[in-house]
Design an enzyme around this catalytic site. Structure first.
Site, PDB file in Angstrom:
ATOM      1  N   HIS A 100       0.659  -1.140   0.055  1.00  0.00           N
ATOM      2  CA  HIS A 100       0.072   0.109   0.050  1.00  0.00           C
ATOM      3  C   HIS A 100       0.900   1.226   0.231  1.00  0.00           C
ATOM      4  CE1 HIS A 100      -2.713  -2.552   2.237  1.00  0.00           C
ATOM      5  NE2 HIS A 100      -3.631  -2.400   1.358  1.00  0.00           N
ATOM      6  N   GLN A 140     -18.121  -6.264  -1.612  1.00  0.00           N
ATOM      7  CA  GLN A 140     -17.111  -7.191  -2.168  1.00  0.00           C
ATOM      8  C   GLN A 140     -17.014  -8.632  -1.671  1.00  0.00           C
ATOM      9  OE1 GLN A 140     -14.089  -4.017  -2.091  1.00  0.00           O
ATOM     10  NE2 GLN A 140     -12.750  -5.741  -1.858  1.00  0.00           N
ATOM     11  N   GLN A 148      -1.082  -3.851  -8.967  1.00  0.00           N
ATOM     12  CA  GLN A 148      -0.794  -5.033 -10.066  1.00  0.00           C
ATOM     13  C   GLN A 148      -1.078  -6.434  -9.343  1.00  0.00           C
ATOM     14  OE1 GLN A 148      -1.052  -5.190 -13.190  1.00  0.00           O
ATOM     15  NE2 GLN A 148      -0.572  -7.555 -13.375  1.00  0.00           N
ATOM     16  N   LYS A 149      -0.967  -6.370  -8.028  1.00  0.00           N
ATOM     17  CA  LYS A 149      -1.373  -7.449  -7.040  1.00  0.00           C
ATOM     18  C   LYS A 149      -2.757  -7.991  -7.453  1.00  0.00           C
ATOM     19  CE  LYS A 149      -1.581 -10.087  -3.429  1.00  0.00           C
ATOM     20  NZ  LYS A 149      -2.857  -9.938  -2.777  1.00  0.00           N
ATOM     21  N   ASP A 150      -3.596  -7.071  -7.427  1.00  0.00           N
ATOM     22  CA  ASP A 150      -5.122  -7.504  -7.646  1.00  0.00           C
ATOM     23  C   ASP A 150      -5.353  -7.195  -9.140  1.00  0.00           C
ATOM     24  OD1 ASP A 150      -6.359  -7.857  -4.954  1.00  0.00           O
ATOM     25  OD2 ASP A 150      -5.009  -6.205  -4.906  1.00  0.00           O
ATOM     26  N   GLN A 173      -8.757  -7.176 -10.947  1.00  0.00           N
ATOM     27  CA  GLN A 173      -9.561  -5.948 -10.273  1.00  0.00           C
ATOM     28  C   GLN A 173      -8.908  -4.616 -11.220  1.00  0.00           C
ATOM     29  OE1 GLN A 173      -9.951  -4.863  -6.100  1.00  0.00           O
ATOM     30  NE2 GLN A 173      -8.043  -3.358  -6.560  1.00  0.00           N
ATOM     31  N   ARG A 199      -4.131 -10.047   4.048  1.00  0.00           N
ATOM     32  CA  ARG A 199      -4.569 -11.516   4.404  1.00  0.00           C
ATOM     33  C   ARG A 199      -3.467 -12.500   4.873  1.00  0.00           C
ATOM     34  NH1 ARG A 199      -8.703 -10.781   0.336  1.00  0.00           N
ATOM     35  NH2 ARG A 199     -10.804 -10.444   1.499  1.00  0.00           N
TER      36      ARG A 199
HETATM   37  P1  AMP Z   1      -6.524  -3.612  -0.516  1.00  0.00           P
HETATM   38  O1  AMP Z   1      -6.590  -2.956   0.689  1.00  0.00           O
HETATM   39  O2  AMP Z   1      -6.329  -5.150  -0.460  1.00  0.00           O
HETATM   40  O3  AMP Z   1      -8.024  -3.520  -0.953  1.00  0.00           O
HETATM   41  O4  AMP Z   1      -5.613  -3.249  -1.627  1.00  0.00           O
HETATM   42  C1  AMP Z   1      -5.469  -1.795  -1.896  1.00  0.00           C
HETATM   43  C2  AMP Z   1      -4.633  -1.549  -2.984  1.00  0.00           C
HETATM   44  O5  AMP Z   1      -3.181  -1.861  -2.522  1.00  0.00           O
HETATM   45  C3  AMP Z   1      -5.094  -2.289  -4.450  1.00  0.00           C
HETATM   46  O6  AMP Z   1      -4.832  -1.410  -5.381  1.00  0.00           O
HETATM   47  C4  AMP Z   1      -4.192  -3.307  -4.283  1.00  0.00           C
HETATM   48  O7  AMP Z   1      -3.600  -3.960  -5.560  1.00  0.00           O
HETATM   49  C5  AMP Z   1      -2.807  -2.760  -3.654  1.00  0.00           C
HETATM   50  N1  AMP Z   1      -1.833  -3.568  -2.977  1.00  0.00           N
HETATM   51  C6  AMP Z   1      -2.294  -4.856  -2.147  1.00  0.00           C
HETATM   52  N2  AMP Z   1      -1.311  -5.496  -1.964  1.00  0.00           N
HETATM   53  C7  AMP Z   1      -0.394  -5.157  -2.841  1.00  0.00           C
HETATM   54  C8  AMP Z   1       1.245  -5.394  -3.004  1.00  0.00           C
HETATM   55  N3  AMP Z   1       1.891  -6.394  -2.309  1.00  0.00           N
HETATM   56  N4  AMP Z   1       1.990  -4.636  -3.795  1.00  0.00           N
HETATM   57  C9  AMP Z   1       1.495  -3.460  -4.579  1.00  0.00           C
HETATM   58  N5  AMP Z   1       0.094  -3.157  -4.313  1.00  0.00           N
HETATM   59  C10 AMP Z   1      -0.650  -3.872  -3.556  1.00  0.00           C
END
Ligand code: AMP
Length: 273
Positions: A37, A61, A146-148, A151, A185
């Protein structure tokens, strides 16, 4: 750093910044922040005059039986991390929905592929909340990870098809030293599960290695790589980066996607060939 918890106050703040000629970069998250993040926040810092980060665990979601109730909520710690990054505003809405909400975004066929196969309403919930957040924060630039990958692909398409006036930026995956993609997670994993969690990444890398050694038959290479995953493999596929449709032949532009279940935790990962 300012903290705003109401939608109207958020809209007013953004309008005021725009009236001053300031450009806003926005990073939507569900909190429980990690270096992944924070890499998006750093990109946001370089992309505009003001940085807004949202923290909202979006109920629409999560499917029934998923981890909405136990999703880690660490607002105080997250706020301190964001303040240290020089974030201008933390938007932490208590609720984003009307009590009689019936409207939602339909992301079309792509929502049923891959993660959508086991999470049928997930991408509709994601697209709906992201559009609502965009309407509230009114960013010039929005930063995703890019992780998701699925999405990010669906959201880019939503912005294009629905004429949403925002520039979409997607940043690389941040990983632990052993290759495991950082994820909120990961906190669920037991010590034994954490030890075998990187096997999904190892499998993705082995496909890349085989491709670099000249192998182009996707199904043959994936079959071998699947055996490396020490968990319950949900899918491991080679897809076209734009349509997310499976490909038979490995090429440089192909995206490798994987998901596995480790005990009660579901992990996803991907790499580009
Ligand atoms: P989340 O809090 O899981 O909804 O993620 C918020 C944002 O952070 C989303 O755009 C994710 O793709 C990004 N994100 C989550 N994990 C990573 C990671 N390991 N590297 C880069 N971006 C991430």
């Amino acid at each position: 750093m300012k903290i705003i918890r109401g939608k109207l106050a958020m809209m007013r703040w953004s309008l005021l910044q725009k009236a001053k000629g300031k450009r806003i970069a926005f990073v939507p998250t569900m909190g429980s922040l990690h270096e992944g993040h924070l890499s998006l926040v750093q990109k946001a810092r370089k992309s505009a005059d003001r940085v807004v980060v949202s923290i909202y665990v979006n109920p629409t979601q999560f499917g029934s039986g998923e981890d909405f109730d136990r999703y880690p909520r660490t607002l105080k710690r997250d706020a301190a991390l964001l303040q240290a990054q020089g974030v201008d505003l933390l938007f932490a809405p208590v609720n984003m929905y009307e009590s009689d909400t019936v409207m939602k975004i339909d992301p079309g066929p792509m929502q049923h592929l891959w993660c959508g196969a086991t999470r049928p309403d997930h991408f509709s919930g994601v697209a709906t909340i992201v559009l609502k957040l965009f309407n509230t924060v009114q960013p010039d630039v929005a930063i995703f990870g890019q992780k998701d990958a699925q999405q990010a692909t669906i959201l880019k398409r939503m912005v294009r098809e629905l004429d949403v006036p925002v520039q979409m930026v997607v940043c690389p995956i941040v990983r632990d030293a052993d290759g495991l993609a950082l994820s909120s997670r990961n906190a669920y994993l037991t010590a034994e599960e954490r030890a075998i969690a990187p096997t999904l990444y190892h499998a993705l890398k082995s496909i890349q290695k085989a491709f670099r050694a000249g192998q182009t038959n996707a199904s043959a290479v994936i079959e071998v790589a699947s055996k490396m995953v020490k968990g319950s493999l949900e899918y491991l596929v080679a897809v076209d980066g734009d349509s997310l449709q499976p490909v038979k032949r490995l090429e440089k532009k192909v995206l490798l996607l994987g998901a596995m279940q480790l005990g009660r935790t579901r992990l996803i990962d991907n790499i580009r060939l």
